[in-house]
Motif scaffolding. Sequence first.
Motif, PDB file in Angstrom:
ATOM      1  N   THR A  87      -9.680 -45.527   4.123  1.00 31.37           N
ATOM      2  CA  THR A  87     -10.532 -44.450   4.634  1.00 31.37           C
ATOM      3  C   THR A  87     -11.137 -44.824   5.964  1.00 31.37           C
ATOM      4  O   THR A  87     -11.183 -44.022   6.903  1.00 31.37           O
ATOM      5  N   ALA A  88     -11.591 -46.079   6.070  1.00 33.76           N
ATOM      6  CA  ALA A  88     -12.204 -46.547   7.323  1.00 33.76           C
ATOM      7  C   ALA A  88     -11.210 -46.468   8.463  1.00 33.76           C
ATOM      8  O   ALA A  88     -11.537 -45.997   9.556  1.00 33.76           O
ATOM      9  N   HIS A  89      -9.957 -46.929   8.196  1.00 34.36           N
ATOM     10  CA  HIS A  89      -8.953 -46.887   9.250  1.00 34.36           C
ATOM     11  C   HIS A  89      -8.616 -45.452   9.626  1.00 34.36           C
ATOM     12  O   HIS A  89      -8.394 -45.148  10.800  1.00 34.36           O
ATOM     13  N   ALA A  90      -8.616 -44.564   8.618  1.00 33.84           N
ATOM     14  CA  ALA A  90      -8.341 -43.153   8.899  1.00 33.84           C
ATOM     15  C   ALA A  90      -9.412 -42.573   9.801  1.00 33.84           C
ATOM     16  O   ALA A  90      -9.136 -41.828  10.734  1.00 33.84           O
ATOM     17  N   GLN A  91     -10.675 -42.952   9.520  1.00 36.27           N
ATOM     18  CA  GLN A  91     -11.763 -42.467  10.354  1.00 36.27           C
ATOM     19  C   GLN A  91     -11.643 -43.013  11.771  1.00 36.27           C
ATOM     20  O   GLN A  91     -11.873 -42.319  12.743  1.00 36.27           O
ATOM     21  N   GLU A  92     -11.268 -44.298  11.893  1.00 41.18           N
ATOM     22  CA  GLU A  92     -11.089 -44.888  13.208  1.00 41.18           C
ATOM     23  C   GLU A  92      -9.997 -44.152  13.979  1.00 41.18           C
ATOM     24  O   GLU A  92     -10.163 -43.828  15.151  1.00 41.18           O
ATOM     25  N   ASP A  93      -8.892 -43.889  13.325  1.00 39.57           N
ATOM     26  CA  ASP A  93      -7.772 -43.223  13.963  1.00 39.57           C
ATOM     27  C   ASP A  93      -8.157 -41.825  14.437  1.00 39.57           C
ATOM     28  O   ASP A  93      -7.619 -41.338  15.424  1.00 39.57           O
ATOM     29  N   GLN A  94      -9.070 -41.190  13.743  1.00 41.09           N
ATOM     30  CA  GLN A  94      -9.417 -39.812  14.061  1.00 41.09           C
ATOM     31  C   GLN A  94     -10.112 -39.667  15.403  1.00 41.09           C
ATOM     32  O   GLN A  94     -10.074 -38.595  16.010  1.00 41.09           O
ATOM     33  N   SER A  95     -10.773 -40.721  15.881  1.00 43.40           N
ATOM     34  CA  SER A  95     -11.506 -40.601  17.139  1.00 43.40           C
ATOM     35  C   SER A  95     -10.592 -40.206  18.298  1.00 43.40           C
ATOM     36  O   SER A  95     -10.939 -39.337  19.088  1.00 43.40           O
ATOM     37  N   LEU A  96      -9.430 -40.836  18.381  1.00 41.86           N
ATOM     38  CA  LEU A  96      -8.467 -40.487  19.417  1.00 41.86           C
ATOM     39  C   LEU A  96      -7.751 -39.189  19.082  1.00 41.86           C
ATOM     40  O   LEU A  96      -7.543 -38.342  19.954  1.00 41.86           O
ATOM     41  N   GLN A  97      -7.411 -39.008  17.810  1.00 47.64           N
ATOM     42  CA  GLN A  97      -6.679 -37.809  17.425  1.00 47.64           C
ATOM     43  C   GLN A  97      -7.516 -36.553  17.626  1.00 47.64           C
ATOM     44  O   GLN A  97      -6.992 -35.502  18.017  1.00 47.64           O
ATOM     45  N   ARG A  98      -8.831 -36.655  17.374  1.00 44.10           N
ATOM     46  CA  ARG A  98      -9.709 -35.500  17.586  1.00 44.10           C
ATOM     47  C   ARG A  98      -9.682 -35.054  19.046  1.00 44.10           C
ATOM     48  O   ARG A  98      -9.691 -33.862  19.345  1.00 44.10           O
ATOM     49  N   ILE A  99      -9.671 -36.027  19.949  1.00 44.34           N
ATOM     50  CA  ILE A  99      -9.617 -35.702  21.378  1.00 44.34           C
ATOM     51  C   ILE A  99      -8.322 -34.959  21.700  1.00 44.34           C
ATOM     52  O   ILE A  99      -8.335 -33.936  22.391  1.00 44.34           O
ATOM     53  N   LYS A 100      -7.216 -35.464  21.168  1.00 45.87           N
ATOM     54  CA  LYS A 100      -5.923 -34.830  21.454  1.00 45.87           C
ATOM     55  C   LYS A 100      -5.815 -33.455  20.805  1.00 45.87           C
ATOM     56  O   LYS A 100      -5.279 -32.517  21.400  1.00 45.87           O
ATOM     57  N   ASP A 101      -6.346 -33.336  19.589  1.00 46.65           N
ATOM     58  CA  ASP A 101      -6.305 -32.045  18.911  1.00 46.65           C
ATOM     59  C   ASP A 101      -7.173 -31.011  19.634  1.00 46.65           C
ATOM     60  O   ASP A 101      -6.816 -29.832  19.717  1.00 46.65           O
ATOM     61  N   ARG A 102      -8.309 -31.474  20.173  1.00 40.47           N
ATOM     62  CA  ARG A 102      -9.236 -30.586  20.877  1.00 40.47           C
ATOM     63  C   ARG A 102      -8.689 -30.199  22.246  1.00 40.47           C
ATOM     64  O   ARG A 102      -9.012 -29.135  22.788  1.00 40.47           O
ATOM     65  N   GLY A 103      -7.876 -31.081  22.814  1.00 40.89           N
ATOM     66  CA  GLY A 103      -7.305 -30.807  24.126  1.00 40.89           C
ATOM     67  C   GLY A 103      -8.228 -31.152  25.280  1.00 40.89           C
ATOM     68  O   GLY A 103      -7.896 -30.895  26.448  1.00 40.89           O
ATOM     69  N   THR A 104      -9.380 -31.731  24.977  1.00 44.20           N
ATOM     70  CA  THR A 104     -10.330 -32.150  26.013  1.00 44.20           C
ATOM     71  C   THR A 104     -10.947 -33.478  25.604  1.00 44.20           C
ATOM     72  O   THR A 104     -11.038 -33.798  24.419  1.00 44.20           O
ATOM     73  N   ILE A 105     -11.378 -34.243  26.614  1.00 47.70           N
ATOM     74  CA  ILE A 105     -12.131 -35.455  26.357  1.00 47.70           C
ATOM     75  C   ILE A 105     -13.478 -35.319  27.052  1.00 47.70           C
ATOM     76  O   ILE A 105     -13.553 -35.022  28.249  1.00 47.70           O
ATOM     77  N   LYS A 106     -14.543 -35.502  26.286  1.00 47.58           N
ATOM     78  CA  LYS A 106     -15.893 -35.387  26.820  1.00 47.58           C
ATOM     79  C   LYS A 106     -16.268 -36.720  27.476  1.00 47.58           C
ATOM     80  O   LYS A 106     -16.444 -37.717  26.779  1.00 47.58           O
ATOM     81  N   ILE A 107     -16.354 -36.699  28.798  1.00 45.47           N
ATOM     82  CA  ILE A 107     -16.597 -37.938  29.548  1.00 45.47           C
ATOM     83  C   ILE A 107     -17.965 -37.887  30.211  1.00 45.47           C
ATOM     84  O   ILE A 107     -18.238 -36.996  31.023  1.00 45.47           O
ATOM     85  N   GLY A 108     -18.811 -38.850  29.860  1.00 47.52           N
ATOM     86  CA  GLY A 108     -20.134 -38.944  30.449  1.00 47.52           C
ATOM     87  C   GLY A 108     -20.062 -39.509  31.860  1.00 47.52           C
ATOM     88  O   GLY A 108     -19.447 -40.544  32.097  1.00 47.52           O
ATOM     89  N   LEU A 109     -20.679 -38.795  32.812  1.00 50.92           N
ATOM     90  CA  LEU A 109     -20.702 -39.191  34.216  1.00 50.92           C
ATOM     91  C   LEU A 109     -22.126 -39.090  34.749  1.00 50.92           C
ATOM     92  O   LEU A 109     -22.877 -38.191  34.359  1.00 50.92           O
ATOM     93  N   MET A 110     -22.506 -39.988  35.640  1.00 46.23           N
ATOM     94  CA  MET A 110     -23.793 -39.896  36.337  1.00 46.23           C
ATOM     95  C   MET A 110     -23.533 -39.327  37.727  1.00 46.23           C
ATOM     96  O   MET A 110     -22.831 -39.939  38.530  1.00 46.23           O
ATOM     97  N   LEU A 111     -24.117 -38.171  38.030  1.00 49.14           N
ATOM     98  CA  LEU A 111     -23.864 -37.534  39.320  1.00 49.14           C
ATOM     99  C   LEU A 111     -24.887 -37.930  40.378  1.00 49.14           C
ATOM    100  O   LEU A 111     -24.876 -37.381  41.482  1.00 49.14           O
TER     101      LEU A 111
END
Length: 266
Positions: A20-44
């Motif tokens: 289960t832990a590994h599945a949760q770890e794997d989901q972090s990258l897969q969620r980004i790909k499934d969503r089609g966007t990556i939320k990137i924090g930037l300081m302007l």
Amino acid sequence: MLKKVCVALGISLMIGLTGTAHAQEDQSLQRIKDRGTIKIGLMLDFPPYASSGAGNKPDGYDAEVAQMLADYLGVKVEPVITTGPNRIPYLLTDKADVLVASLAITPERQEQVQFSNPYSAASMVLLGPADIVVDSPADFTKYKIGVPRASTTDIGVMKIAPEGTDIRRFDDDASALQAMIVGQVDLAGTSTVIASEVQKRHPGKFEVRYVINEQVMGVTMQKDRPELEAAVNAFLKEKLADGSLDKAFEKWLGTPLPASVHAASN
């Protein structure tokens, strides 16, 4: 017999939890790909690393690295605008998937978050009027020193400052530097890159009075996300090898990508 059953159940439970832990770890990258966007924090507020460009879109070295990372992953960038103090809180509360926000790699931060291999580096310095003399930290007590609150500059100054040093904290680099420019503080802690920008705007008025340290910066993510970490490191390895990071750094900062970035990534 009962003991053997319990042991077997215990082992099965541990295997199940590990899976289960590994599945949760794997989901972090897969969620980004499934969503089609990556939320990137930037300081302007940290040019030339990042600032607000045409159409209020993020611009600068960090912004370009963020776009390269999104392209590498096959998704779009969803910029999340952060400040120095709220970068890590935004990451830990899932407001951002990763930070490309000039966050220096320090042991204290490594207890909270996971860093990629370095993608940038900068020296932290004290900038001030040319008539101020700082030969060693012992001279700090003679002056009022402004630093961005909770920044690596703040931490770096605190580590070497003698007792009694008047350290004044501001919300960001711009505020600390403005305080120095108008004489509210004598010296301002910042990076060599930002110091150079101030010197260009005020020729002959300010000089680097003391070098605090050099620090490498990493793309930052939550801990226990090995799939995401591996993907980011693979991205950086490719872009260092093909010269993309060197080209972007030279473009925005006007100097070669520090050798410490290449050395730390090998």
